[in-house]
Design a protein around this motif. Sequence first.
Motif, PDB file in Angstrom:
ATOM      1  N   GLY A 161      78.919  25.469 104.402  1.00 58.14           N
ATOM      2  CA  GLY A 161      80.052  25.929 105.355  1.00 58.14           C
ATOM      3  C   GLY A 161      81.257  25.047 104.897  1.00 58.14           C
ATOM      4  N   TRP A 162      82.221  25.598 105.521  1.00 57.16           N
ATOM      5  CA  TRP A 162      83.592  24.837 105.292  1.00 57.16           C
ATOM      6  C   TRP A 162      83.389  23.417 105.861  1.00 57.16           C
ATOM      7  CZ3 TRP A 162      86.089  22.173 108.967  1.00 57.16           C
ATOM      8  CH2 TRP A 162      85.774  22.136 110.199  1.00 57.16           C
ATOM      9  N   GLN A 163      82.730  22.955 106.637  1.00 61.87           N
ATOM     10  CA  GLN A 163      82.607  21.554 106.916  1.00 61.87           C
ATOM     11  C   GLN A 163      81.828  21.008 105.835  1.00 61.87           C
ATOM     12  OE1 GLN A 163      81.353  23.754 108.684  1.00 61.87           O
ATOM     13  NE2 GLN A 163      81.703  23.751 110.780  1.00 61.87           N
ATOM     14  N   SER A 164      80.947  21.465 105.095  1.00 64.06           N
ATOM     15  CA  SER A 164      80.077  20.828 103.885  1.00 64.06           C
ATOM     16  C   SER A 164      81.143  20.622 102.829  1.00 64.06           C
ATOM     17  CB  SER A 164      79.082  21.661 103.157  1.00 64.06           C
ATOM     18  OG  SER A 164      78.259  22.184 104.474  1.00 64.06           O
ATOM     19  N   VAL A 165      82.039  21.470 102.435  1.00 63.55           N
ATOM     20  CA  VAL A 165      83.022  21.589 101.422  1.00 63.55           C
ATOM     21  C   VAL A 165      84.053  20.315 101.902  1.00 63.55           C
ATOM     22  CG1 VAL A 165      84.901  22.246 100.217  1.00 63.55           C
ATOM     23  CG2 VAL A 165      82.961  23.815 100.710  1.00 63.55           C
ATOM     24  N   VAL A 166      84.319  20.271 102.985  1.00 64.32           N
ATOM     25  CA  VAL A 166      85.537  19.073 103.111  1.00 64.32           C
ATOM     26  C   VAL A 166      84.846  17.680 103.349  1.00 64.32           C
ATOM     27  CG1 VAL A 166      86.924  18.201 105.201  1.00 64.32           C
ATOM     28  CG2 VAL A 166      86.872  20.724 104.673  1.00 64.32           C
ATOM     29  N   TYR A 167      83.330  17.694 103.782  1.00 63.90           N
ATOM     30  CA  TYR A 167      82.831  16.657 103.865  1.00 63.90           C
ATOM     31  C   TYR A 167      82.462  15.896 102.457  1.00 63.90           C
ATOM     32  CZ  TYR A 167      78.875  13.271 103.817  1.00 63.90           C
ATOM     33  OH  TYR A 167      77.997  12.358 103.498  1.00 63.90           O
ATOM     34  N   VAL A 168      81.961  16.794 101.677  1.00 61.60           N
ATOM     35  CA  VAL A 168      81.692  16.248 100.251  1.00 61.60           C
ATOM     36  C   VAL A 168      82.861  15.523  99.472  1.00 61.60           C
ATOM     37  CG1 VAL A 168      79.479  17.546 100.062  1.00 61.60           C
ATOM     38  CG2 VAL A 168      81.778  18.475  99.367  1.00 61.60           C
ATOM     39  N   LEU A 169      84.078  16.409  99.712  1.00 61.51           N
ATOM     40  CA  LEU A 169      85.308  15.931  99.043  1.00 61.51           C
ATOM     41  C   LEU A 169      85.913  14.828  99.631  1.00 61.51           C
ATOM     42  CD1 LEU A 169      87.066  19.315  98.940  1.00 61.51           C
ATOM     43  CD2 LEU A 169      86.430  17.934  96.926  1.00 61.51           C
ATOM     44  N   LEU A 170      85.965  14.433 101.074  1.00 62.35           N
ATOM     45  CA  LEU A 170      86.298  13.067 101.532  1.00 62.35           C
ATOM     46  C   LEU A 170      85.210  12.015 101.395  1.00 62.35           C
ATOM     47  CD1 LEU A 170      88.211  15.177 103.139  1.00 62.35           C
ATOM     48  CD2 LEU A 170      87.625  14.051 105.026  1.00 62.35           C
ATOM     49  N   ASP A 171      83.798  12.545 101.227  1.00 57.19           N
ATOM     50  CA  ASP A 171      83.179  11.252 101.037  1.00 57.19           C
ATOM     51  C   ASP A 171      83.011  10.804  99.936  1.00 57.19           C
ATOM     52  OD1 ASP A 171      80.492   9.764 102.023  1.00 57.19           O
ATOM     53  OD2 ASP A 171      79.518  10.883 100.449  1.00 57.19           O
ATOM     54  N   GLY A 172      83.198  11.786  98.694  1.00 57.37           N
ATOM     55  CA  GLY A 172      83.453  11.327  97.423  1.00 57.37           C
ATOM     56  C   GLY A 172      84.562  10.543  97.177  1.00 57.37           C
ATOM     57  N   MET A 173      85.897  10.914  97.750  1.00 56.29           N
ATOM     58  CA  MET A 173      87.090  10.386  97.614  1.00 56.29           C
ATOM     59  C   MET A 173      87.168   9.048  98.130  1.00 56.29           C
ATOM     60  SD  MET A 173      90.160  12.949  97.618  1.00 56.29           S
ATOM     61  CE  MET A 173      89.513  14.040  99.056  1.00 56.29           C
ATOM     62  N   THR A 174      86.346   8.623  99.408  1.00 51.61           N
ATOM     63  CA  THR A 174      86.288   7.332 100.064  1.00 51.61           C
ATOM     64  C   THR A 174      85.239   6.732  99.094  1.00 51.61           C
ATOM     65  OG1 THR A 174      86.482   8.445 102.129  1.00 51.61           O
ATOM     66  CG2 THR A 174      85.524   6.353 102.185  1.00 51.61           C
ATOM     67  N   ASP A 175      84.018   7.115  98.741  1.00 56.69           N
ATOM     68  CA  ASP A 175      83.451   6.336  97.644  1.00 56.69           C
ATOM     69  C   ASP A 175      84.064   5.655  96.454  1.00 56.69           C
ATOM     70  OD1 ASP A 175      81.286   6.759  99.295  1.00 56.69           O
ATOM     71  OD2 ASP A 175      80.447   8.119  98.265  1.00 56.69           O
ATOM     72  N   ALA A 176      85.183   6.375  95.918  1.00 53.85           N
ATOM     73  CA  ALA A 176      85.890   5.891  94.920  1.00 53.85           C
ATOM     74  C   ALA A 176      86.755   4.983  95.496  1.00 53.85           C
ATOM     75  CB  ALA A 176      86.864   7.147  94.266  1.00 53.85           C
ATOM     76  N   LEU A 177      87.117   4.882  96.497  1.00 57.66           N
ATOM     77  CA  LEU A 177      88.183   4.037  97.387  1.00 57.66           C
ATOM     78  C   LEU A 177      87.474   2.779  97.362  1.00 57.66           C
ATOM     79  CD1 LEU A 177      90.401   5.967  99.651  1.00 57.66           C
ATOM     80  CD2 LEU A 177      91.207   4.717  97.831  1.00 57.66           C
ATOM     81  N   THR A 178      86.130   2.912  97.843  1.00 56.57           N
ATOM     82  CA  THR A 178      85.282   1.592  98.362  1.00 56.57           C
ATOM     83  C   THR A 178      85.169   0.974  96.960  1.00 56.57           C
ATOM     84  OG1 THR A 178      84.130   2.884  99.843  1.00 56.57           O
ATOM     85  CG2 THR A 178      83.088   1.131  98.772  1.00 56.57           C
ATOM     86  N   MET A 179      84.852   1.926  95.545  1.00 55.01           N
ATOM     87  CA  MET A 179      84.491   0.977  94.282  1.00 55.01           C
ATOM     88  C   MET A 179      85.748   0.324  93.941  1.00 55.01           C
ATOM     89  SD  MET A 179      81.614   1.476  93.656  1.00 55.01           S
ATOM     90  CE  MET A 179      81.508   0.820  91.980  1.00 55.01           C
ATOM     91  N   ALA A 180      86.970   0.960  94.219  1.00 57.07           N
ATOM     92  CA  ALA A 180      88.278   0.233  93.988  1.00 57.07           C
ATOM     93  C   ALA A 180      88.220  -1.096  94.848  1.00 57.07           C
ATOM     94  CB  ALA A 180      89.277   1.027  93.970  1.00 57.07           C
ATOM     95  N   MET A 181      88.009  -0.981  96.056  1.00 55.94           N
ATOM     96  CA  MET A 181      87.992  -2.279  97.051  1.00 55.94           C
ATOM     97  C   MET A 181      87.272  -3.329  96.518  1.00 55.94           C
ATOM     98  SD  MET A 181      89.847  -3.246  99.951  1.00 55.94           S
ATOM     99  CE  MET A 181      89.750  -4.974  99.002  1.00 55.94           C
TER     100      MET A 181
END
Length: 256
Positions: free
Chosen positions: A96-116
């Motif tokens: 659903g739309w929740q799934s699309v938004v979640y996977v995008l936010l989660d992937g970008m947050t994981d990238a920020l975590t790696m940079a951190m």
Amino acid sequence: FWLDVVDATKPEMDRLARVFGIHPLTVEDILEDTGDKIEEVSDYHFVVYRAVDTEMAACPIAMVVKRRFVLTFHGRTTTEHVEQAVDRLAAMAEIGWQSVVYVLLDGMTDALTMAMRTVALEVDQVDELVMVLSPLEKADVLQRTGLVRRRLLALWRLMHGKPEVVRALMRMTPDLDERHLLGDVLDHLGAMQSACAHCDMVLARAHSNYMGQISLELGDASVGLSVFSNQLLIISAILLPTQFVAELFGMNVPVP
């Protein structure tokens, strides 16, 4: 459905706005790359969430979220996050739309975590090197400290607004599992904010230690210069009378 648009031009955005009923102010925000935010506009929600590239520059993804479809707009530097999200969605049974938004936010947050984590490692290295420096390395470590602090501040600026966006999405999501997943993203953001504060404290302490070492070295140099000056004064006091006598009897005049 999910429609992803890369590097949209102004004429293209105007056409998409007419087709999907996007407000002109939303179009303006998409083209200008604003900060992280979430807005409710008529029958859709507008979400902006920024990722980070290898140079610590902000790479936003704008989302127009309606009940039956999601539109995303971004530059080419953020395409990797979209491709990863597509792979994750392919493995889900229901989307659903929740799934699309979640996977995008989660992937970008994981990238920020790696940079951190990378920045935190650099901060620890600077903190260890400050206390064991040779004179030739001091300028290099000072430069590294300034570079790491700049990268840290870039990450800290990217944290601004993200928790509010995730909390608003949690309130919009009726499914408990989806809210739990978004809560995990919120926990990661909180951990990164704490890590940023800790790294800033470590850098401040390292800079204080660096300045303390410089102060001690200047004090040692001042003491050494003072000792050398006293030695020269003693030597001058000893040599001055003998020089006076030698010059007196070395003059080409009759001596009484």
